[in-house]
Design a protein around this motif. Structure first.
Motif, short mmCIF file in Angstrom:
data_model
loop_
_atom_site.label_atom_id
_atom_site.label_comp_id
_atom_site.label_asym_id
_atom_site.label_seq_id
_atom_site.Cartn_x
_atom_site.Cartn_y
_atom_site.Cartn_z
N SER A 641 0.86 -1.17 0.00
CA SER A 641 0.00 0.00 0.00
C SER A 641 0.90 1.23 0.00
O SER A 641 2.14 1.11 0.06
CB SER A 641 -0.91 0.01 1.24
N ASP A 643 1.62 5.00 1.94
CA ASP A 643 1.27 5.77 3.13
C ASP A 643 0.82 7.17 2.74
O ASP A 643 0.70 7.50 1.56
CB ASP A 643 2.44 5.80 4.12
N ALA A 644 0.61 8.03 3.73
CA ALA A 644 0.10 9.37 3.47
C ALA A 644 1.05 10.21 2.65
O ALA A 644 0.65 11.17 1.98
CB ALA A 644 -0.20 10.07 4.80
N ARG A 649 4.44 0.81 1.50
CA ARG A 649 4.50 -0.05 2.69
C ARG A 649 4.26 -1.47 2.20
O ARG A 649 3.15 -1.83 1.80
CB ARG A 649 3.43 0.35 3.69
N HIS A 651 3.59 -5.12 2.70
CA HIS A 651 2.97 -5.90 3.77
C HIS A 651 3.34 -7.37 3.73
O HIS A 651 3.49 -8.00 4.79
CB HIS A 651 1.44 -5.78 3.68
N GLN A 710 10.22 -1.95 8.73
CA GLN A 710 9.81 -1.91 7.32
C GLN A 710 9.75 -3.29 6.69
O GLN A 710 9.29 -3.43 5.55
CB GLN A 710 10.80 -1.05 6.52
#
Length: 758
Positions: A641, A643-644, A649, A651, A710
């Protein structure tokens, strides 16, 4: 002479080859009982195995342990054939420098052959002949090297034959001593016994066994295995947990002095005037030594002191007048631009590793054509243990303690520098705190020997600061590839043309460490194009060529070598073709894997275990990649995904692997996990920038590694196989970058064609 078969795989990503050795079967690599020097009470049975007086089995270890678990897996092969219940009754000893311990598989891996020429059971005559010839040459050279994910492949039959032969000698000795039928004897956990009562441990039988012909020797069948395939405790685990493991940097021979080195800050530079008197006034400093270029190193200055701290502090305080590279400063941005231009013309001007059909004509008449430029930067090895070597020259003998992947080459260099015969040099191979190819180099060993010439018999430990290591590496080459494909009306590729450009790796390495094998003219460098010319997809017309460049940046082997960036190029491009065809990336690849069922099985397993095509949490996407290297096939699915801040990220990473027979599943999983972390580090952050000749990255603060926070969940799924083992240490790296880039595209619609991705 009985004909046997041996599966071997190689250094820079060569596919596995099934080779008939009619001239030299595995028994030819047994060696003789006298190959291993026997100490008091020890009896040699062949070139690999001795028996101690108490029955302990001593195994000659010819490969360096750098975290990859090779000391455990190779011991497992021997313990299996000798019917040991565990590895506790087996002790590893240094193998020495006999050509017997050379790495044959590593050299076979240099053959520029693709999977359709080497698929087991369908090898072409050229593949068989080439592997046979290279194997003969490699046996003659006898170069002991740990590299190319080749250790298990190289040892698979020779070590088992050595142990099985020793087993039969021990049983035969017992049979003669007790006058009992051989087939009634039992061998278990270091003991030979008979149901009627006689028992003896290996040590009690060893002397007679050494004189007993082995008779008919057979390897155990897979159904009889008790240790192969089991996750035994690692041989190096206890020492590393307790802190008693001895790495190169831990060596402390009596009277040890310390030295550190300073190179010119710019690539190709050299020291000019050196304020020696000023340095000698520093606390603890004993002398300053000028270092010439050894095995590819730049000229440098070494400061010798009583402690490493005194040496480091004094070296940093030296106000040296540095001389710049005579031909001008190096600039990585200019090199990248030149590589991009060279890649566009490489299909016409470069060496064609593959040329079938008329790819140019097919591209010209195609109803749809896709083309793209992909680029990758220089990368440093950044092994956690700093560069170091401890050396002593005393009474005409040389002793070296070094974390090296090539002890034989280190020995030869040391003998030349010290002016002694190779037999006067002893190399103690320590644990390596990371190798990744950097310790296939011997520059730091040459420097340590030069300093040792000045210390009047005292041992000296040469240590590089991290900043020296980062700025004076033999880097993974920068590279570029211009890829073009012709698609028919259904979106299926009818032609593939790839032109790649980058510095030749193998010729530069040979010049440094094996100058006798380096020619005046470079031969086509397989390591630069691997992963492109041997891609697995069935496309009718192909032209895949590489234009070798030679820029003034030192380059060398880096974990997975050419595959490390070429997999990113080809697997990202195939994803582009699938998107252009409006096809699912998985289905698109499977349709192009006709005739390669093992590749298809690996890809399907990864997709199935990752839930490919199933709904994902909001804001997540998956990408996949398939790649073969070092004889093993790996598929990966990455789920991520953003992040802001728009940063990825990761997973989850799901890996499927066909590496043949798995000797130790736990080590395989560990190697894949390490490879994923290594690959993610490079794909997300890795780059070496050179400005005005100076490497900008100096330490881990500006050359970051993936942190624990991470690190994603990593799953490893293994294909059951009856094929002999192939590589594991490196094949997990190449698919990471393309799977990550493909997931980013699936999530954002943005196609990133340059590494690092952020």
């Amino acid at each position: 002479m009985k004909r046997r078969t041996l599966l071997l795989s190689g250094l820079a990503g060569g596919t596995a080859l099934l080779v008939g050795f009619g001239v030299a079967p595995p028994r030819a690599r047994l060696g003789k009982a006298g190959t291993l020097p026997a100490r008091a009470g020890e009896i040699g049975l062949n070139g690999w195995i001795k028996i101690a007086a108490d029955g302990t089995v001593l195994l000659a270890m010819n490969r360096s342990e750098m975290g990859q678990g090779v000391h455990t897996a190779l011991a497992q092969l021997v313990a299996e054939e000798l019917e040991l219940a565990s590895l506790e009754r087996l002790l590893l000893i240094a193998a020495g420098h006999d050509s017997l311990y050379g790495n044959v598989a590593m050299f076979i891996g240099q053959l520029p052959l693709g999977p359709r020429a080497t698929e087991p059971g369908h090898e072409t005559p050229l593949a068989r002949l080439g592997a046979w010839g290279i194997a003969k040459l490699a046996r003659e050279l006898g170069i002991n090297a740990t590299g190319g994910s080749s250790s298990i492949a190289d040892a698979w039959e020779p070590l088992r034959w050595a142990a099985a032969t020793a087993r039969q000698q021990l049983l035969g000795a017992a049979s003669l001593r007790w006058k009992l039928p051989l087939d009634e004897l039992q061998l278990k956990d270091g003991m030979v016994s008979h149901p009627s009562g006689p028992r003896a441990h290996f040590g009690e039988l060893a002397q007679e066994a050494a004189l007993t012909p082995p008779g008919e020797v057979q390897l155990k069948s897979a159904a009889q295995w008790r240790l192969i395939g089991k996750p035994l405790p690692r041989a190096d685990l206890a020492a590393k947990v307790k802190g008693t493991a001895r790495f190169g940097i831990d060596q402390r021979p009596p009277g040890l002095l310390y030295a550190t080195v300073r190179h010119a800050p710019m690539l190709g530079g050299a020291p000019g005037a050196v304020p020696v008197d000023t340095a000698l006034q520093q606390p603890g400093v004993l002398r300053v030594v000028q270092l010439g270029p050894y095995a590819g190193s730049q000229p440098a200055i070494a400061v010798v002191a009583r402690t490493s701290w005194h040496a480091l502090r004094a070296a940093r305080a030296l106000d040296i007048e540095w001389q710049a590279r005579p031909a001008g400063a190096v600039d990585s941005a200019q090199i990248a631009s030149a590589l991009a231009e060279a890649a566009r013309r490489a299909a016409a001007d470069g060496f064609a590793f593959v040329s079938q059909g008329d790819a140019a004509a097919a591209l010209a008449r195609a109803p749809k054509r896709i083309e793209a430029l992909y680029e990758a930067p220089y990368l440093a090895h950044a092994a956690m243990e700093p560069i170091n070597c401890t050396a002593q020259i005393l009474d005409g003998r040389v002793e070296i303690w070094a974390p090296t992947q090539v002890p034989g080459l280190a020995r030869e260099l040391a003998a030349r520098i010290a002016g002694v015969a190779p037999d006067a040099v002893t190399v103690h191979v320590t644990y390596l705190g990371g190798g990744f190819g950097r310790r296939l180099e011997i520059d730091f060993i040459g420097q340590a020997l030069r300093v040792a010439l000045e210390t009047r018999g005292a041992p000296v430990q040469l240590l590089w600061a991290r900043e020296e290591d980062m700025a004076q590496d033999f880097y993974r080459p920068a590279g570029a590839a211009w890829l073009q494909a012709a698609l028919d009306a259904d979106g299926k590729p009818t032609a593939l043309q790839i032109g790649s450009a980058g510095d030749a790796i193998a010729p530069r390495w040979l010049e440094r460490v094996l100058p006798a094998l380096a020619g005046p003219v470079d031969l086509p460098d397989k390591t630069a194009s691997e992963g492109l010319f041997d891609q697995p997809y069935a496309i009718a017309a192909q032209r895949i060529a590489h234009l070798a460049t030679r820029h003034p940046v030192p380059v060398g082997m880096w974990r997975s070598v050419g595959h490390s960036h070429n997999a990113f190029f080809i697997e990202s491009f195939v994803d582009e073709l699938a998107h252009a065809a409006g096809a699912d990336p998985l289905a698109y690849r499977l349709a192009l894997l006709d005739g390669l069922p093992r590749h298809a099985a690996v890809l399907q397993l990864a997709a199935e275990r990752a839930g490919w095509g199933q709904p994902l949490p909001q804001g997540r996407a998956q990408g996949l990649a398939l790649h073969e290297s070092f004889g093993s096939i790996v598929a990966q699915v990455i789920e991520l995904s953003l992040d802001a801040n728009g940063r990825p990220r990761v997973h989850r990473v799901v890996c499927a692997l066909d590496c043949g027979i798995v000797v130790h599943p736990g080590i395989v999983a560990q190697q894949i996990e390490g490879a994923v972390v290594f690959g993610l580090t490079a794909a997300l952050f890795g780059r070496i920038d050179i400005d005005a000749g100076v490497v900008r990255q100096r330490n881990f603060n500006d050359y970051p590694l993936l942190s624990l926070a991470q690190t994603p969940a990593i799953e490893t799924h293994l294909i059951d196989s009856e094929r002999p083992p192939s590589g594991v240490g490196e094949p997990g790296v190449p698919p990471v970058a393309p799977a990550l880039a493909n997931a980013l595209f699936a999530l954002s619609g943005e196609r990133r064609r340059r590494l690092p991705l952020f």
